[in-house]
Structures are given as structure tokens and as C-alpha cells.
Design an enzyme around this catalytic site. Sequence first.
Site, PDB file in Angstrom:
ATOM      1  N   HIS A 729       0.867  -1.170   0.000  1.00 48.17           N
ATOM      2  CA  HIS A 729       0.000   0.000   0.000  1.00 48.17           C
ATOM      3  C   HIS A 729       0.906   1.223   0.000  1.00 48.17           C
ATOM      4  O   HIS A 729       1.850   1.313   0.783  1.00 48.17           O
ATOM      5  CB  HIS A 729      -0.903   0.018   1.239  1.00 48.17           C
ATOM      6  CG  HIS A 729      -2.050   0.962   1.120  1.00 48.17           C
ATOM      7  ND1 HIS A 729      -1.885   2.330   1.119  1.00 48.17           N
ATOM      8  CD2 HIS A 729      -3.390   0.745   0.981  1.00 48.17           C
ATOM      9  CE1 HIS A 729      -3.070   2.910   0.988  1.00 48.17           C
ATOM     10  NE2 HIS A 729      -3.992   1.967   0.895  1.00 48.17           N
ATOM     11  N   ARG A 752      -6.413  10.129  -0.558  1.00 48.97           N
ATOM     12  CA  ARG A 752      -6.053  10.542  -1.919  1.00 48.97           C
ATOM     13  C   ARG A 752      -7.299  10.676  -2.795  1.00 48.97           C
ATOM     14  O   ARG A 752      -7.344  11.512  -3.689  1.00 48.97           O
ATOM     15  CB  ARG A 752      -5.074   9.533  -2.526  1.00 48.97           C
ATOM     16  CG  ARG A 752      -3.687   9.627  -1.912  1.00 48.97           C
ATOM     17  CD  ARG A 752      -2.735   8.565  -2.452  1.00 48.97           C
ATOM     18  NE  ARG A 752      -3.031   7.260  -1.926  1.00 48.97           N
ATOM     19  CZ  ARG A 752      -3.284   6.186  -2.659  1.00 48.97           C
ATOM     20  NH1 ARG A 752      -3.283   6.273  -3.986  1.00 48.97           N
ATOM     21  NH2 ARG A 752      -3.533   5.023  -2.109  1.00 48.97           N
TER      22      ARG A 752
END
Length: 1231
Positions: A729, A752
Site C-alpha cells: 500500500h 487521496r
Amino acid sequence: MGADGQSKASRVVGSVGFERPTVPADDGGAGGSGAGLGVYDGVRCAMPFVIKFDCGEDEAARQAALAKVRDAADKVLDVCQETFSRFVHDSEISKFNALKAGDKHVMSPPMRAVVQLAALLVERSRGAFDPAVAPLLEHYQTASNLKQKRMLSRKHDSAEEVADDQRGAGGSAGAAAAEETKGEIVEAIERRTVQFWRALLDRGFGHQPGGKVSRAVDALREFSTWDCFEISEDGSTLTKLHDEAKLELNGIAKGWAIDELARVLVEEAGRRDVFVDWAGDIKVRGRNPVSGKPWTVAVVEPPTVRAVEDRVKALTTGKDAPQRNRAVVRVGLDFEPAPGEQKNYLALLELRDGAAVATSGDYEQVYAYNGRLFSHVLNPKTAMLQQLDDTALAQVTVVSSSCMVADALATAALATGDVRAGRAMLDPFRTGFREPISDFLLYAREGPRVVRLTVPGVESKQERRQRLADTEKAHVIVVGGGLAGMSAAIEAADAGASVTLLEKEPKTGGNSAKATSGINGWGTETQARLGVADEERLFERDTFRSGKGGHTSDSLVRTLSTKSASAVHWLKNRFGVPLTVLSQLGGHSAKRTHRAPPDEHGRPVPIGFLIMKTLRDVVETEYGGRITVLTEAPVTKLRHQTDQGGVKTVVGVTHSDKQGGSHDLDADAVVLTTGGFGCDQSDGGLLMKHRPDLKGTPTTNGAFASGDGVKMATALGANLIDMDKVQLHPTGFIDPKDPGNATKFLAPEAIRGSGAVLLNSKGERFVNELDLRSVVAAAIQDKCSPYEKGDYCGPPFAWCLMAKEAQELFGLPTLGFYKDRLGLFEDCATVADVAAFIGCDPDTLRATLDAYAAAKQRGVCVKTGKMVFPSALSSADTGLVLARVTPSVHYTMGGLDINAAGEVQELLPNRIVGGHRHIRRLFAAGEVTGGVHGNNRLGGNSLLECVVFGRIAGERAATIKHRNTACLLPEHGANDAWRAVTMREIRNTDETYGKNTREIRFNLHGSLQFSGLAVGQYVGVRGELDGETLMGFFSPITRPEDEGVLGILCRFDEKGGPIYRLLEFIRPGSVLHIKAMGGLKLNFRPEGIFYNERRIKRLGLLAGGTGIAPMIQIIREYLHRTDCQRNGINLLYAADQEGDLAFMKILEDLRDKHPDHFRFYAILNRPPLGWTEGVGFIKAKNIRSHIFFPPEDDQLIVMCGPPVFESIMCKTLQGLGFPETSYYSYAADTD
């Protein structure tokens, strides 16, 4: 109780399963007012309305409620008439239609609501709905003048009758005509007839030979389209772009009025339960106050075409006819059957609170022209009216939460004129639309054809109960208490099993409880409510694209996709998990990741924790005695048995207890849901074995993620997939207080997804933040500097920057958890403060942020390719927050090889067909498995995988014990034993079996059931699509001894017959019916092969085209034996051209592996250039050379192909001296 209302309109044909419902007699709650039910009715715009509502028991309360309802309803109906009636001269729509090109109109709120929805429906229906067809409708009304029609129909009348008619017409023209001679009258009629037909070419009714329209209609199309109108950006102003353009908003405006009536009666008149019916379109709130049950609506079957014709004749002929000489005949909503006939119904709908239903039929108004009747509904794409006939679509009923939507779509679907086209038009509105369709009913008279909304892959509760009826109670052990384990345990218990769930940690939850991004799903209620358009092909494309470079199974991804919405709804609707917030994560093409909103105090709700707590509470409170949960009980071994053939069967587990004791626990089936191996970094551990390069890399996993299930199943020989595919990740938080801690808090994808940007130590962007996880993680490792603090030097890291807009989009309470409680974000008042924290040049950072702002304005970042900008960010922003993030081991894509039923697979070496075999009674789901995600998992697909495959594995494990060992054998001597089975998977076999082929596998009722078929026996497959019952016959390509599954091969083109359309439509979980039919029925015994009790040593196979399918099964079964004869099985395979040859690679591999036992020869009628084998057709010489000759008693020739092929082969064999007992023809078998 009777229905509260009736919805009606203002190639085997027909459904085997359709039965007209019986509508119970009314008990007073539907028609008149009863205790607690008030009624207000009347007529508006020439259409009757009925409003039913809850009221008090006494008369005073009833009258008070009635007064409030009447006042509120009259206001809405007045507004509707003043706004939308084209028959009111000064209505808003009349004034607008009178405007000239370029004129702008500021719309009233009702007009604005209707026009904005109309524009959306025009776009989404691709023009199937278009309210701008008013000029065309006016033209048809004029052109269908009944007087002209009657004159033309009198071509056999006498001249005297015509003269009488002209005298009756009055006026000078009529008097002069009456004085003409008989010959002059005839001449005049002929001349006028010719003139009239010539005029039709220019201004006629429109319908011309070949499906064309007249020139006049073609000319009208220019300004009978939505393109002749323009809505301002703020949606307040409507501009005409053509003088002659007009809007026809009657239907959708009526829907607006019904929606508005339902709203005001609840919000302003204070009613709780409301039923609004205006001319057959209906909306409800609450429930029926008399019965306490949901409001019901009976869908009335339309009248026959003959009945409509009779009604039109009664209304238009004769001196006293009410609609004499009318161009458009209003047949009416209250079309009653003839005396002595019974009114029929198509469905009885229960409407949930807020539901609306609208019906459009071809009989309400008709255009009578030249001896034909046409519906008043016009197809905007063809500019033609639909002629009434028995085969055309006659009625459409649509259920939605908006009556505007239901009315518009019912009309648009009816205008297509075809059942299949109507269904195709409505299907996209089932998902990804703000007011989605929850049901529809399409009706054509012939058959009749009745089509209800079908969600592919969804099995009804009744079908599931019937399928599980003969399942005996099994004991299922689930190993692992994360989301996959809980899903498996609940589903197994719901299927009747007794479940023991073993969890090695003190509490259930695992990594699932740590998940924060959410759960994916397309076609969900939440997407519909938020107006998010998404679809199967996008979800699957995103998943395959993300997994590129690894093993991403077609069938597993299709199952994941098909079951995604039902997985979300299972959590949301059954267990109350509020999955009402959507995010678009990296690698996704739409907002489809569902999570929960903050709680009532504004605090964030981690979605994984919420789901696990909810399911844990449900298991404790609702599944007592059915699910037993043992914590701190790690499983150390899978107990199993192995038979003489090497087949392994799991019989239980060995587990430890809190005191360190060891226990053996028996089970009928075991489901492994133990998670991945992302924290197994010990020497000799799975991570170090398959990805030693990741040694020392931080992880977001708990210490429990050690790969226990993989290790135990591998010890039994389970096959592994993609063990080297480990996901980093990109954003694991670095805690500035403890940067060296190997376990990181995950920075959710939604950060994000809300607009955060990633910066390197120079203050520069270097990647599309919403790209795939693998891409973003690799960019950080490549473009960023190591994290250094004092003596500590860590891995590469990036700075994560969020402006105020991104913070608000992410959720300030959620952000506060990470920033204030965990201390993972820094507050930065200005961009200069950000630069100071990073240690970069402030001018460089400003230039970076200004470039980002410019890219957002352009819609694309040239540097990174970013095209989705969730929020704004520039160098002028203040109140920013900043965090440090680094790639961390997050998920292991590899694991146990499973099929779409969740069965753990082992490899069978040297097998050409059927190279996998399940380990009996062993299932798996979740991160312990591989094959779903490939090289890189999409964010949100992990929780989804746990629910989808956990539920599948749990149910299939629960069906391990079944009363019947054979699924397809008829019970009690019945010969019509059609079995409802669910589709397991579909496999693309273009490369394996031949062009345009698909292998479709069905689950048998029990996971250890056999089909009960003999070798060579074929099956019938039956199902319904678009009101037709489609049937096909197939030879299974699975073996009779294969457990729990039946596989067929189908051509996915016209050569596959009509049923290919059905097989193309269905999805995993869809229900079809299968029946054991006739066929060869070879008996393979240990002592030999027998046909009609005659022992067979050699087999000759003659296959034509698709007749190859049963031959594959026969060949496989023969070569599976150890007593094969030399040249014991030979095949002649004939086809028209090379593309028609199926299974060629398999046949070649079988020949190469068994050269002494099997050979085949292919013959093509139209061979390609370079072809070296047979040309033409199978002839006697081919049989002599490639089968066997002369005939002997221990031989059998089997032929399968088109009937004409088999007939020719029978004659050829007879000419060679083969007796009838020495060959078998599928086509000739009438048994």
C-alpha cells in the site's frame, strides 16, 4: 384484501412459468372508504383521480382530514394544469410552445423540475424518450382524419351512394356533384383517390413500404427532437432553437403532479399513509391503514386487438357515436371486458413506502387510419407510431421511486414496439440512476409474453428454499473470524448447517476490522441515490487492469462483479450497516467504494470495525445454537483421509485451546478463512520464501497474518497461485514519534480519493495519486528519499498534503482521528509553512501547486496523466495539513487455488482435460485464496471478496450432505424431472475449445452430488428471456463422476441456436432448469464398457459440427481406463470451415499423449489455404481408413451432428455392411 388500485395505461412464445394472479376480492380498503381510510376523488384534465389516506375513526376526524387533503391536492392539481396543460391557452407550456427561435423562458419550479429530468432521461435513454415530438404527434392527428379514411375505404360503393354522400355534405361542391352523371362521379372518385395517394407521399400518415416514413414526416423530424431546446447551465432557463419546435410534457408532468401530491399530503396535510392514483399512475406513502399491509396494485391485462377495434367502431360510427369523426380515438382507461368475460391481471404488486408505478398501453388512445389502428405512443427514433397487433409490445409497467421516471420510461419502452428492445432500454435504469427502476413488466399479447425485471445472478428466496429442501444438516467448521469467516458462518447456518467458528485471536475481526477504505459494489442503492453511473464492464475492466501481470481468473472476477451489489445490500439491508458514503479510489473509473458516515457526534466510523462488530453482535444474538464461536483456538492441522485413487477428503481439524491442549474436531466440511501472510517475515516464512526482497518492509498487517491456512492446505497438496504477488500500500503513516515501528497505521485510500497530493522532498509531485496502488507505491520508492530522523534511516517516503476542500471531502471528524488523536498530521497555516516542514524551496512548492491548479482547470495533468481532480489545491490555500507516508506490505494477492464454488483445488499432473480436482469437503475464501486480484488488488475489493466468496463457500459447504446422491435422476419414476440449478461460472474457451465457445458450469444441489447421467447422455437446458421460453440440448463436457457440477459447451453466436442469447444474459447465481434427456448411455464398469449389455472394446466416432461435444466426454472416459485397446477409439470430425472446429487443441494433445489408443482425422468442406487433412464430406473410404473395417461384434460406431449428417452416415454404414446394432445415432434416438 383486494388490490388498492389498478395500474393500466392511460421461439417458443410465452412463458412456461407465467400464471395470471388471482386478485382477492376487495374488503373495503381499496375502493370506498372504510374505518381509518379516507377517499378524495374527482376528474382533472379529463382524467380521473383517487386519493386514499389515513384518517381518524370518527366522522369529525375524517372530515377534518378530508378538508386538509382536498385543499393540498387541489393546489397541486391547479399548479399542474396552469403549468403543463396544452389545452389551457395561457398555461406555461402553451406560452413556451408559442415562442420563436432564440426566445428564452425562465421556468417555474415545477417546469424546471420536469424539464431537467426530461433532459436527463433523453440522454440516458439515448433518445428513446423524447418529449419534443409534439409536431409529429400533431401531424399524425391531422393525417388520420376519419372522413378521409372512410372515403378511401368506399372504393366498392356505388356511384349513387357516393352522390348521396356528397349531397349530404352540403355546400356548392356537394350540390354540383349531385348533378353529375354516374360516369362523371366515378371519374371524380378515381381522380381524387389518385390525388390523395400522391399527396400522402408528401404530407401523409407517415408509414410507407419498407418501414420508411413520408417526406412530410421526415421534414418534421428536423424540429421534433430535444436538440431544438437548450437549458442554461444553472438549469433555470429554457431556450427554443427552432420556431416550430414544441414540447409534449403531459405524461411526465402527470408524474410530477403525482409525486408532488404524495409529498404535500405527508408533509403539509399531515398524512402518514397515502395512495395517489391519477389515471392509472400511482404513488404511495406508508401502508394501507386498514390492513396494516403494504399498498397493492393490480396490473390489468390489456384488451385484445379485436376488442380495441370493436371499441373504436362503437365510439366512431353511427349518428350518436360519442367520438364521431374524431381523428384520435380515446378508447379510455376504464376498458371493461365484454359481458360474461372476466378481467384478467398480469401481476399483483406490493409497493414499499415511496414507490411509484406507471403503465403505458397501446389501447388508451389510438389513431384509426386506412383500416389500421396505431398506438398514440410515438417512437422518437423512427418517427413512427406503433401499429396494434398481437406480436408487438402492448403494455409496459414500471416501478420506481419517482412517478415522473416511471411514466417516462414506461412510455419510452412501449414506443420501441418490441419486448426485447423494451427490456434492453429499461435494463440500464436498474442501476446507476438517481431514481432507479425496482421492477418492470412488459407484455405482448401473443403467448402471452410477460417479462418481469430480472437481476442477473440473483436467486429468489423461493428458488433457494426449493434448492436446499433436500439438504441434510451438516457440521461445518469455519477457520478464521474475519469478514470472510463471519460471512461463511452466517450463510452456512442460514442454509441449515451447524457451524463452529474457530479464531486464534482473543477476538474475532482480523485484518477486516482494520479496513478503512470501504467495500466496492456497482449497481447499488447508494450509487443510485447519489446518481453514480457504473456498470459491470467498468468494474471488471478496472479489476483486470489492476491485476495485470498476475493470475486474474475470468470466472472469479465475473462472480465478484455480479455479486458485488448483493454483497453491499446484504450488509446494508439485512444487518443495518449504513453503507451510504461513496468514494472513488485509485484505479477505479467510478465512485463505487462504500463506507459509513460519521456517527451522531461527528466522529469517524472505521468501516471494517463497524462491519465486524455488527456481524459479531448478530451472531451472538440471533444465531445461538447454530453458530458456536471459539476464540484463542488456533487450528494446527486439517485432518483428512486418502482413498486408493489418491482422492483426499477433509474430515475435521485439530485445534489448540487457551491452556495449550489439543483437540480433534470432526466436520462434514471445513472452510478456511484464515487471511494472508503479510506479517510472516520470519526466516522460512511464506513472505521470505516468496518475496525475500521485502524483508524489513513495514506492514499494515496484524501479527496474526501468518498464512496458517495456506500452510495447512499445502500440506494436503493444495495448489497455490501468485504467491509472489504482494501488495505494497503506497501510504502507510509514519508516526514521527515512533518512525521505526514496523507496523504502520494505514492512510486510507479515501485521503487521496478526496484530493490529497503526494510530494517528494523537493516539493514536487511525481505521480498520479489516483493511479493503481502498485504504480503509486513504485513511484514513491523510485522518486522519493529515505526517511531520516537522528540515527534512524528508514524506507523511501512521501509527503501527503491536503487543502481545506480535500479535508472537508474526506471528513473533518475522520481527519481529526488521525491528526489529533494519533498525531499523524501536521497543521500548516500557509504553503510557506508546508515548505518549512518538508525542507524544500518555497518557490518550487508554489510552482508545483500552481501547476496542479492549472491541470485541474484543463482537466488533465500532462506530467502524471491525472484526469480526476476530486478537490482544488493552489499556492494560495491556507489551513493545510501534512503527513508522512511510506509503502507498506498491505495485502497478499496469492494463496490457495479455488474455483467459483470456493472449493480448494489440487493439480492433477499429466491431465490434458480436467487438470484440477477439488480436495473434497475443503473450501476457502478471502485473503487466504488467490486468483481474484492478480498482480495488484483494487482498493475496496478485499472486503467485497470476503463477503462474496465467504457466502458462496459457506453455502456450498452446508450442502455437503444431501438426501439424493444424483441430482438429475427423476424421483418416483417421473420422466419430467426438470431441476432448477444455479449457474456457477462461465469460462471463455475460444483458445481451448474453439471460436465463440463458452463453457458454462452449473452447481448441482449438493456439493458432493453426481449428475446421475450416463456417459453419452445429454441434457435439456431451459430458461426464459424476454417472455420466451428458450431451450437447448447439450452433451456435458464434465464427467459423470464429477461432484457438485455439470458443465456444458455452447456456441456464443447464432450457430449456438436461440438459447445462446439466454446463456449470454445469465450470470453466476442465475437459475436455469436442466433435465436428463436421452442419448447413448454407455455403461463404464470395472469389468469393461457395455452398450445395451453388449461389451464394447473399440469405439468409432463420427462427429459433424457441434456434434463433437459428446465425443469429448466419451474419449475422456475411455482413455481414463487402464484396459484401453490399441486403436481402441477413433474419431472422424467433419465441419464446414476451420473456425467451426472445436476442441482441436485438446484432441491433438490427447492424440499425442495416447498415440496407441486414440487417433482422429478432420475433414473440411471449405478448407483454408494450406490445409493438409480431409476435404469434402465423410465418405465410406474415410470410415474404412480412419475408423475400423470390417465390422465386428465388439465394436460400436457413434454419430452426432446435424440430422441430415447423421442420416447420410447411417446410409453409408449400411452400405459398408454394418448392422443397425453396431452403430448409434443421436438424431435417430427417439427414446
